[in-house]
Write a protein that holds these residues in place. Sequence first.
Motif, PDB file in Angstrom:
ATOM      1  N   ALA A 707     -12.632   2.031  -3.247  1.00 14.80           N
ATOM      2  CA  ALA A 707     -11.261   2.324  -3.670  1.00 14.80           C
ATOM      3  C   ALA A 707     -10.274   1.924  -2.576  1.00 14.80           C
ATOM      4  O   ALA A 707      -9.197   1.386  -2.865  1.00 14.80           O
ATOM      5  CB  ALA A 707     -11.120   3.809  -4.000  1.00 14.80           C
ATOM      6  N   LEU A 708     -10.622   2.173  -1.330  1.00 14.79           N
ATOM      7  CA  LEU A 708      -9.773   1.746  -0.219  1.00 14.79           C
ATOM      8  C   LEU A 708      -9.607   0.229  -0.227  1.00 14.79           C
ATOM      9  O   LEU A 708      -8.491  -0.291  -0.136  1.00 14.79           O
ATOM     10  CB  LEU A 708     -10.386   2.195   1.114  1.00 14.79           C
ATOM     11  CG  LEU A 708     -10.269   3.668   1.483  1.00 14.79           C
ATOM     12  CD1 LEU A 708     -11.153   3.988   2.684  1.00 14.79           C
ATOM     13  CD2 LEU A 708      -8.823   4.054   1.788  1.00 14.79           C
ATOM     14  N   PHE A 709     -10.715  -0.475  -0.360  1.00 16.63           N
ATOM     15  CA  PHE A 709     -10.689  -1.934  -0.276  1.00 16.63           C
ATOM     16  C   PHE A 709      -9.942  -2.556  -1.442  1.00 16.63           C
ATOM     17  O   PHE A 709      -9.002  -3.331  -1.273  1.00 16.63           O
ATOM     18  CB  PHE A 709     -12.129  -2.446  -0.217  1.00 16.63           C
ATOM     19  CG  PHE A 709     -12.236  -3.935  -0.042  1.00 16.63           C
ATOM     20  CD1 PHE A 709     -12.143  -4.501   1.218  1.00 16.63           C
ATOM     21  CD2 PHE A 709     -12.427  -4.765  -1.130  1.00 16.63           C
ATOM     22  CE1 PHE A 709     -12.239  -5.872   1.385  1.00 16.63           C
ATOM     23  CE2 PHE A 709     -12.523  -6.132  -0.973  1.00 16.63           C
ATOM     24  CZ  PHE A 709     -12.442  -6.690   0.292  1.00 16.63           C
ATOM     25  N   ASN A 710     -10.352  -2.207  -2.640  1.00 12.25           N
ATOM     26  CA  ASN A 710      -9.779  -2.882  -3.807  1.00 12.25           C
ATOM     27  C   ASN A 710      -8.346  -2.460  -4.100  1.00 12.25           C
ATOM     28  O   ASN A 710      -7.565  -3.243  -4.626  1.00 12.25           O
ATOM     29  CB  ASN A 710     -10.668  -2.646  -5.029  1.00 12.25           C
ATOM     30  CG  ASN A 710     -11.952  -3.453  -4.945  1.00 12.25           C
ATOM     31  OD1 ASN A 710     -11.942  -4.594  -4.517  1.00 12.25           O
ATOM     32  ND2 ASN A 710     -13.057  -2.851  -5.336  1.00 12.25           N
ATOM     33  N   SER A 711      -7.989  -1.219  -3.775  1.00 11.64           N
ATOM     34  CA  SER A 711      -6.582  -0.842  -3.946  1.00 11.64           C
ATOM     35  C   SER A 711      -5.705  -1.607  -2.966  1.00 11.64           C
ATOM     36  O   SER A 711      -4.578  -2.001  -3.295  1.00 11.64           O
ATOM     37  CB  SER A 711      -6.413   0.669  -3.753  1.00 11.64           C
ATOM     38  OG  SER A 711      -6.753   1.066  -2.431  1.00 11.64           O
ATOM     39  N   ALA A 712      -6.216  -1.840  -1.762  1.00 10.55           N
ATOM     40  CA  ALA A 712      -5.455  -2.640  -0.787  1.00 10.55           C
ATOM     41  C   ALA A 712      -5.278  -4.068  -1.289  1.00 10.55           C
ATOM     42  O   ALA A 712      -4.192  -4.650  -1.166  1.00 10.55           O
ATOM     43  CB  ALA A 712      -6.166  -2.626   0.565  1.00 10.55           C
ATOM     44  N   ILE A 713      -6.321  -4.631  -1.872  1.00 11.93           N
ATOM     45  CA  ILE A 713      -6.227  -5.987  -2.413  1.00 11.93           C
ATOM     46  C   ILE A 713      -5.227  -6.037  -3.561  1.00 11.93           C
ATOM     47  O   ILE A 713      -4.432  -6.970  -3.676  1.00 11.93           O
ATOM     48  CB  ILE A 713      -7.609  -6.466  -2.896  1.00 11.93           C
ATOM     49  CG1 ILE A 713      -8.611  -6.442  -1.755  1.00 11.93           C
ATOM     50  CG2 ILE A 713      -7.516  -7.857  -3.495  1.00 11.93           C
ATOM     51  CD1 ILE A 713      -8.199  -7.190  -0.540  1.00 11.93           C
ATOM     52  N   LYS A 729      -2.924  -0.114   5.968  1.00 13.51           N
ATOM     53  CA  LYS A 729      -3.498   1.184   6.360  1.00 13.51           C
ATOM     54  C   LYS A 729      -4.847   1.407   5.688  1.00 13.51           C
ATOM     55  O   LYS A 729      -5.812   1.877   6.323  1.00 13.51           O
ATOM     56  CB  LYS A 729      -2.517   2.303   5.988  1.00 13.51           C
ATOM     57  CG  LYS A 729      -2.998   3.698   6.324  1.00 13.51           C
ATOM     58  CD  LYS A 729      -1.967   4.740   5.883  1.00 13.51           C
ATOM     59  CE  LYS A 729      -2.482   6.158   6.133  1.00 13.51           C
ATOM     60  NZ  LYS A 729      -1.500   7.177   5.660  1.00 13.51           N
ATOM     61  N   ARG A 730      -4.939   1.063   4.420  1.00 16.45           N
ATOM     62  CA  ARG A 730      -6.188   1.276   3.688  1.00 16.45           C
ATOM     63  C   ARG A 730      -7.280   0.320   4.165  1.00 16.45           C
ATOM     64  O   ARG A 730      -8.455   0.699   4.246  1.00 16.45           O
ATOM     65  CB  ARG A 730      -5.956   1.142   2.190  1.00 16.45           C
ATOM     66  CG  ARG A 730      -5.065   2.237   1.643  1.00 16.45           C
ATOM     67  CD  ARG A 730      -4.972   2.240   0.130  1.00 16.45           C
ATOM     68  NE  ARG A 730      -4.080   3.303  -0.321  1.00 16.45           N
ATOM     69  CZ  ARG A 730      -3.860   3.617  -1.594  1.00 16.45           C
ATOM     70  NH1 ARG A 730      -4.496   2.950  -2.553  1.00 16.45           N
ATOM     71  NH2 ARG A 730      -3.029   4.594  -1.915  1.00 16.45           N
ATOM     72  N   LEU A 731      -6.892  -0.904   4.475  1.00 19.57           N
ATOM     73  CA  LEU A 731      -7.892  -1.833   4.994  1.00 19.57           C
ATOM     74  C   LEU A 731      -8.403  -1.391   6.358  1.00 19.57           C
ATOM     75  O   LEU A 731      -9.585  -1.546   6.673  1.00 19.57           O
ATOM     76  CB  LEU A 731      -7.301  -3.245   5.076  1.00 19.57           C
ATOM     77  CG  LEU A 731      -7.144  -3.977   3.739  1.00 19.57           C
ATOM     78  CD1 LEU A 731      -6.390  -5.278   3.927  1.00 19.57           C
ATOM     79  CD2 LEU A 731      -8.512  -4.251   3.109  1.00 19.57           C
TER      80      LEU A 731
END
Length: 1021
Positions: A707-713, A729-731
Amino acid sequence: MQCGRLRPRRGSGGTSQRREARWLRRVCAGDLNEVDHDCAFGGVTSRAAFPGISLSRLLVGRASRFCPQLLVEKMADINLREITLIVGVVTACYWNSLFCGFVFDDVSAILDNKDLHPSTPLKTLFQNDFWGTPMSEERSHKSYRPLTVLTFRLNYLFSELKPMSYHLLNMIFHAVVSVIFLKVCKLFLDNRSSMIASLLFAVHPIHTEAVTGVVGRAELLSSIFFLAAFLSYTKSKGPDNSIVWTPIALTVVLVAIATLCKEQGITVVGICCVYEVFIAQGYTLPLLCTTAGQFFRGKSSIPFSMLQTLIKLIVLMFSTLLLVVIRVQVIQSQLPVFTRFDNPAAVSPTPTRQLTFNYLLPLNAWLLLNPSELCCDWTMGTIPLIESFLDVRNLATFTFFCFLGALGVFSLRYPGDSSKTVLMALCLMALPFIPASNLFFPVGFVVAERVLYVPSMGFCILVAHGWQKISNKSVLKKLSWVCLSMMIFTHALKTLHRNWDWESEYTLFMSALKVNKNNAKLWNNVGHALENEKNFERALKYFLQATHVQPDDIGAHMNVGRTYKNLNRTKEAEESYMMAKSLMPQIIPGKKYAARIAPNHLNVYINLANLIRANESRLEEADQLYRQAISMRPDFKQAYISRGELLLKMNKPLKAKEAYLKALELDRNNADLWYNLAIVHIELKEPNEALKNFNRALELNPKHKLALFNSAILMQESGEVKLRPEARKRLLSYINEEPQDANGYFNLGMLAMDDKKDSEAEVWLKKAIKLQADFRSALFNLALLYSQTAKELMALPILEELLRHYPDHIKGLILKGDILMNQKKDILGAKKCFEKILEMDPTNVQGKHNLCVVYFEEKDLLKAERCLVETLALAPHEEYIQRHLNIVRDKISSSSFAEQPVSPADKTSGVEGEKIPTENVKEVRSEPRPTQIIKRSDNKSQSKSNKQLGKNTDKQTPHKTTKEIKEIEKKRVAALKRLEEIERILNVTTAPGMNWIKDVQEPKRTLTRLTRRNSSTFAVT
């Protein structure tokens, strides 16, 4: 309270009377050992008159008239030397447990239990069972121990999942229990015997499961408050037999706390009742019967002391009833679902069930008496059922009950300290064991060594009391000491050795197989341990053996199927799953299916569907299996999750959305479900809704990696500048969780490129390449970054590395050719690059156009013209190709007019310095329409070249003015910027290794191993 003044009784024997008075003072002071020492050297009070009773205990009754409460407290006092000895012995026996890992039930209770995580609200601990499953769910074990889970959470807070701290705290709790137990023993035994009982309890090997196994902490914590409640109650009797209510109130509170640590804590109320009637009040069973008979015949009234006792007992029983009602409400009046694999006798007919359950009592007693063969799992076929009265094992049952009955009659019928000690020992053995005895309701195991933790206290008191009787006889005194020393020493060595069995799951289950080879669950668990080590061939042998030991074990066949799948033997895997499916109970109309099977066994449908859906032609068949599982259990969350994933694969996102929403109705606190729903919205082209669901997943689990990775993308590709800080921040959080994943660093680099932070982008891209040397996108974009920042020569070795790993990388070849021709002036090298591109893709417009430029640079104008004509045929709407073709034709016309041959050898001043810019693109997954891109570092030189071309062209074609060419150049630069932005976004959104769909089954370890004793063997991929 001070002791009364003791005077010798009048009459004959003044010396002996004075000695007795001296002993009474010592008893009042609590110095009982000194009294017994004097007695051994000829005290006047003869032992012969009171066989088996020490003089100190004989004088207690007299001394209690002068200092009753102080006497009890003095007798129960423990000193620092005793505490140090007990703690030292516990440490010596359990130091090696600190090096054990999380095994067996620890996996579910610790590793897979989300209630330990700080992100989980504390109130959730009081809503879920011991394993982190909501109490409302049918698959819940119904074991409600929130205070024990709270201590696990404290461990997690300080050391997360490092097992040493968990084992250390268990060892400390065991030492505390042993010390408190010493204090309890001193209420019924002399100091020496109390110490022996406490030492025996501290070293007994039966406790290794409760102490070395982390989940055994429930027993340890419950025992602490169990004993504390009992000690508190012993102070409820005041002077003149009055009631002291404060200790009673404290007892009720401590009982509640003990019950919140483990259910058996409530049984201390029964022990308090026995203590009150037969110890504190000194009643015997004949006396109670006589008093009751006289009362019912109307010959006498109930004595006042007995009325006070009844009041205390009523208070205790009422509080117990209240706790039971609350406990029933917590489990919502539902008992956990167990199968015949967990406890075969529980589903057996009469008299098999009764004979087997009664035989388990002497079996548990034998484990206390002779703990030589210990086993971590006694379920399934470990203990064969007793199906006949002629079974020889019934003799053991008969002998046990005869012995128990004799002790019971002795303790209840006769007065004296010895009978009281035996009575309390029997109560400690029997009452705490009742919840696990299977006599009143079935439990999820046959025998469990850890439930003998509290009953072993009564056993140790009995042994110490018996040793005290034997050692008082001078003939057997030395022999009794030798036997006692050997027993404690051998028990300590056995405990130390047994701890190493709990070092890992493999060592634990292999040690169990040495004791019992008839338990299919043990064979399965050894297979799981080997499977975790990726040793699938050996694991398969153990799984197959499990199916031979228990042919109808559904889970064993599922394990075989999964292992075949891991070995890429799909045909055998499907056969095994089909065998497991055939063993499932058939649906009976009108009868609830869930009540007849362990919920986890339904995963056979999930496993089989997951296997066959790898075949694109069998997707509908897989969907049918998911729907069949849902029809059997409408609340089967896992089926909805797996079906949603399949529907996405079948390009049915709307139906997938329905499946995930249904799963969310069953579990709204599952972060993985919100994550998958976000992926569905991405498939539906609803990025805003997707981002909302990603955020919801992160609210539930701030460390949810995907969720962190794909929401950042998603934030990055949205193009909104305001979202970039949060994306960064999420990445950063993602690489903190996954420091070895190059994708996180790569996307941070791309985000920095978007923000024009070239130096930062270079750092991140280099980190990505360091972690993954063949990272295609990172290599190309780093080279492109260098080319955009006037560092073309630094880009060249990066491109060489890229093409070494990916020789067919067309855009890398284009960029390399561009740098070779414009920076290195290596026209031949550039030509090879562009020719290689056309060998792989003859229709590549950019490669062919750039090859045309090479021909122009080689002064082969005719070849350049033919090349540009062919290129224009491939892309007839590209203005820049037509314009370059006009330039070449103008040059040819000019050369013909001057009657000069046009050949590669010609070097006229008119051609000198004229250039046509090559094409360069940025790495993208989906090819955009070929559009001319000019390197920023070459803008100046190319503009100059174009001006010269424009000047020459004006002579031939007056329509081409310098202003028009400048306008064209501006358009080209604008097109470059737009394309770069589009390509970066496309490149980021399709980063290699990106997992759009996560397999959101229950935590993998929970599904692929045996984790609880109450669970039958199963495994799910």
